[in-house]
Design a protein around this motif. Structure first.
Motif, PDB file in Angstrom:
ATOM      1  N   UNK A  25       0.838  -1.204   0.000  1.00  0.00           N
ATOM      2  CA  UNK A  25       0.000   0.000   0.000  1.00  0.00           C
ATOM      3  C   UNK A  25       0.873   1.255   0.000  1.00  0.00           C
ATOM      4  N   UNK A  26       1.965   1.213   0.752  1.00  0.00           N
ATOM      5  CA  UNK A  26       2.890   2.349   0.758  1.00  0.00           C
ATOM      6  C   UNK A  26       3.524   2.529  -0.617  1.00  0.00           C
ATOM      7  N   UNK A  27       3.930   1.430  -1.233  1.00  0.00           N
ATOM      8  CA  UNK A  27       4.541   1.519  -2.562  1.00  0.00           C
ATOM      9  C   UNK A  27       3.546   2.060  -3.586  1.00  0.00           C
ATOM     10  N   UNK A  28       2.282   1.640  -3.474  1.00  0.00           N
ATOM     11  CA  UNK A  28       1.273   2.146  -4.399  1.00  0.00           C
ATOM     12  C   UNK A  28       1.050   3.642  -4.189  1.00  0.00           C
ATOM     13  N   UNK A  29       0.996   4.080  -2.931  1.00  0.00           N
ATOM     14  CA  UNK A  29       0.862   5.506  -2.651  1.00  0.00           C
ATOM     15  C   UNK A  29       2.067   6.266  -3.185  1.00  0.00           C
ATOM     16  N   UNK A  30       3.261   5.705  -2.989  1.00  0.00           N
ATOM     17  CA  UNK A  30       4.472   6.355  -3.475  1.00  0.00           C
ATOM     18  C   UNK A  30       4.417   6.547  -4.986  1.00  0.00           C
ATOM     19  N   UNK A  31       4.027   5.506  -5.708  1.00  0.00           N
ATOM     20  CA  UNK A  31       3.985   5.612  -7.164  1.00  0.00           C
ATOM     21  C   UNK A  31       2.926   6.592  -7.628  1.00  0.00           C
ATOM     22  N   UNK A  32       1.774   6.579  -6.983  1.00  0.00           N
ATOM     23  CA  UNK A  32       0.726   7.517  -7.387  1.00  0.00           C
ATOM     24  C   UNK A  32       1.136   8.958  -7.097  1.00  0.00           C
ATOM     25  N   UNK A  33       1.799   9.194  -5.970  1.00  0.00           N
ATOM     26  CA  UNK A  33       2.274  10.539  -5.665  1.00  0.00           C
ATOM     27  C   UNK A  33       3.408  10.951  -6.602  1.00  0.00           C
ATOM     28  N   UNK A  34       4.236   9.985  -7.008  1.00  0.00           N
ATOM     29  CA  UNK A  34       5.286  10.303  -7.979  1.00  0.00           C
ATOM     30  C   UNK A  34       4.685  10.741  -9.308  1.00  0.00           C
ATOM     31  N   UNK A  35       3.613  10.071  -9.731  1.00  0.00           N
ATOM     32  CA  UNK A  35       2.934  10.494 -10.960  1.00  0.00           C
ATOM     33  C   UNK A  35       2.434  11.929 -10.809  1.00  0.00           C
ATOM     34  N   UNK A  36       1.793  12.218  -9.684  1.00  0.00           N
ATOM     35  CA  UNK A  36       1.283  13.565  -9.447  1.00  0.00           C
ATOM     36  C   UNK A  36       2.422  14.580  -9.395  1.00  0.00           C
ATOM     37  N   UNK A  37       3.515  14.216  -8.719  1.00  0.00           N
ATOM     38  CA  UNK A  37       4.643  15.129  -8.575  1.00  0.00           C
ATOM     39  C   UNK A  37       5.296  15.416  -9.922  1.00  0.00           C
ATOM     40  N   UNK A  38       5.557  14.372 -10.700  1.00  0.00           N
ATOM     41  CA  UNK A  38       6.212  14.570 -11.996  1.00  0.00           C
ATOM     42  C   UNK A  38       5.291  15.260 -12.990  1.00  0.00           C
ATOM     43  N   UNK A  39       3.998  15.034 -12.870  1.00  0.00           N
ATOM     44  CA  UNK A  39       3.047  15.750 -13.719  1.00  0.00           C
ATOM     45  C   UNK A  39       3.067  17.246 -13.405  1.00  0.00           C
ATOM     46  N   UNK A  40       3.145  17.583 -12.121  1.00  0.00           N
ATOM     47  CA  UNK A  40       3.213  18.996 -11.749  1.00  0.00           C
ATOM     48  C   UNK A  40       4.527  19.620 -12.203  1.00  0.00           C
TER      49      UNK A  40
END
Length: 431
Positions: A132-147
């Motif tokens: 669950x932590x890894x999934x949150x990390x990847x989803x936040x990375x997508x959001x971060x790199x998109x920004x």
């Protein structure tokens, strides 16, 4: 410019942590995406909170391994005696010659492997928290790199429009003198002023979008909301187009099944539900309570020591409801996991196809197109200043140039968004 002590501390912390390079202007911070991402990984509050879930799960494993505490009870103690009391001998000092006392020790013994099954449930909980932590990390990375991609798009867009505005304002300065001398009609001058206002409005739109991206990035990087520095993203890594060209739908599906963190967490949820069902079924077997007791003066023996055993008779309560609930929870977990597999794999394939279409559009434009447009704009600006072309021709090309610039920036941003979305679905298989 007055330097505020608050954000000087933040600048120093960021520079010490990740080596971020600051410009001489105190409120401007130049970061490369890798540098910004290190700050994001170290300071993002949602990630820091999610890490604690893993520690909580580990603590639950420790708790599940502990044996139940034994129970000690002391009873049958008489604080006084009567005439028929038997002399038993003193216990403490002068007290206890006629005192009776009983001491019992009881220990619960779990049967049917309940403790082992509970430990297995909690150990699966650790793996589930990690996924669950890894999934949150990847989803936040997508959001971060998109920004970051949005930040880059808006900053480059502002630069392009400001450059066009500066050139237009240079022409307006010359036109104003010519209008005053009666050499140029005022209508042409006013048309240029209208174009100036349109460019200024677009720059304001870009500035607003840039501010939104700035704020979103600062939140993701754990910077204070009152921080007024300006982030400037530069030095993006290249997208591996050669690797993308070698992919196919079957490979995307295979990677998604195997490496998608959301699916991994759901599968662990099914495993945990199955373990919970095993545990609830084990609860049908009664636990055993072993006891040992000492009785002084309360039995036919003056100092009596006895052993005992107690067990519940499963006549009415055989954990039927909890077992049924666990069975339904297991079936529910399986259905949700299967549904998620169908949905996530479909999303991954669609993301790959969308990325293919954007890459094709980028290749159609070609790497030289933007440079050619820059050279043509310079020529149009020079020719219009020398009155070799009409106002309409100049403004038409300026509009075409700016639209092309917007399209190229949108393609670049879309490429990075779609690539990061695909990386989220297939995990570490893409660099």
């Amino acid at each position: 410019m007055k330097k505020r002590s608050g954000y000087l501390v933040i600048i120093a912390l960021c520079c010490i942590t990740v080596g971020i390079r600051a410009q001489p202007i105190a409120d401007t911070l130049v970061v490369t995406p890798p540098e910004a991402e290190v700050v994001f990984l170290q300071r993002n509050l949602r990630l820091l909170a999610a890490k604690l879930d893993i520690e909580v799960a580990k603590a639950e494993v420790i708790q599940s391994k502990l044996w139940p505490n034994p129970t000690v009870s002391i009873g049958e103690v008489n604080l006084w005696s009567n005439q028929g009391a038997e002399a038993l001998g003193r216990l403490f000092g002068n007290w206890g010659n006629h005192a009776q006392v009983a001491v019992d020790v009881e220990q619960l013994i779990q049967t049917a492997g309940k403790r082992k099954k509970l430990v297995a449930i909690e150990e699966t909980g650790i793996a589930l928290a990690e996924r669950s932590f890894e999934d949150l990390l990847r989803s936040l990375q997508v959001e971060f790199r998109t920004q970051l991609a949005e930040l880059n798009r808006t900053q480059q867009g502002m630069a392009a429009y400001r450059q066009a505005l500066e050139r237009l304002q240079q022409l307006l300065t010359g036109y104003q003198r010519q209008v005053a001398q009666g050499n140029i009609s005022r209508s042409e001058y006013m048309r240029l002023r209208a174009s100036e206002l349109e460019l200024m409005k677009t720059i304001d739109d870009y500035r607003r979008q840039n501010g939104e991206a700035q704020q979103a990035l600062k939140v993701l990087m754990g910077l204070p909301s009152a921080d007024d520095r300006v982030l400037i993203a530069t030095g993006f890594r290249e997208i591996p187009f050669d690797t993308l060209e070698a992919l196919n739908a079957a490979t995307i599906q295979e990677w998604t099944y195997a490496y998608n963190t959301e699916l991994a967490a759901l599968r662990l949820g099914v495993t945990r539900a199955d373990q919970q069902l095993r545990f609830e079924r084990a609860q049908r077997v009664p636990d055993v309570k072993l006891s040992a007791g000492y009785d002084r003066g309360g039995n036919i023996m003056r100092d009596f020591v006895g052993l005992g055993i107690a067990v519940d008779l499963p006549l009415f309560h055989r954990n039927q409801g909890a077992i049924k609930a666990a069975q339904l929870a297991l079936e529910q977990s399986r259905l949700l996991a299967t549904n998620a597999e169908n949905q996530v794999v479909g999303e991954a394939v669609r993301a790959w196809k969308d990325l293919q279409a954007t890459v094709a559009r980028r290749n159609l434009v070609g790497p030289q197109y933007e440079a050619d447009m820059e050279a043509l704009l310079e020529g149009y600006h020079r020719n219009f200043a020398q009155r070799h072309i009409s106002l309409l021709e100049y403004l038409d090309f300026l509009d075409a140039y700016l639209q092309t610039k917007d399209n190229l920036l949108d393609i670049e941003k879309t490429l990075r968004e779609q690539y990061e979305t695909l990386r989220y679905h297939v995990g570490s298989q893409l660099p």
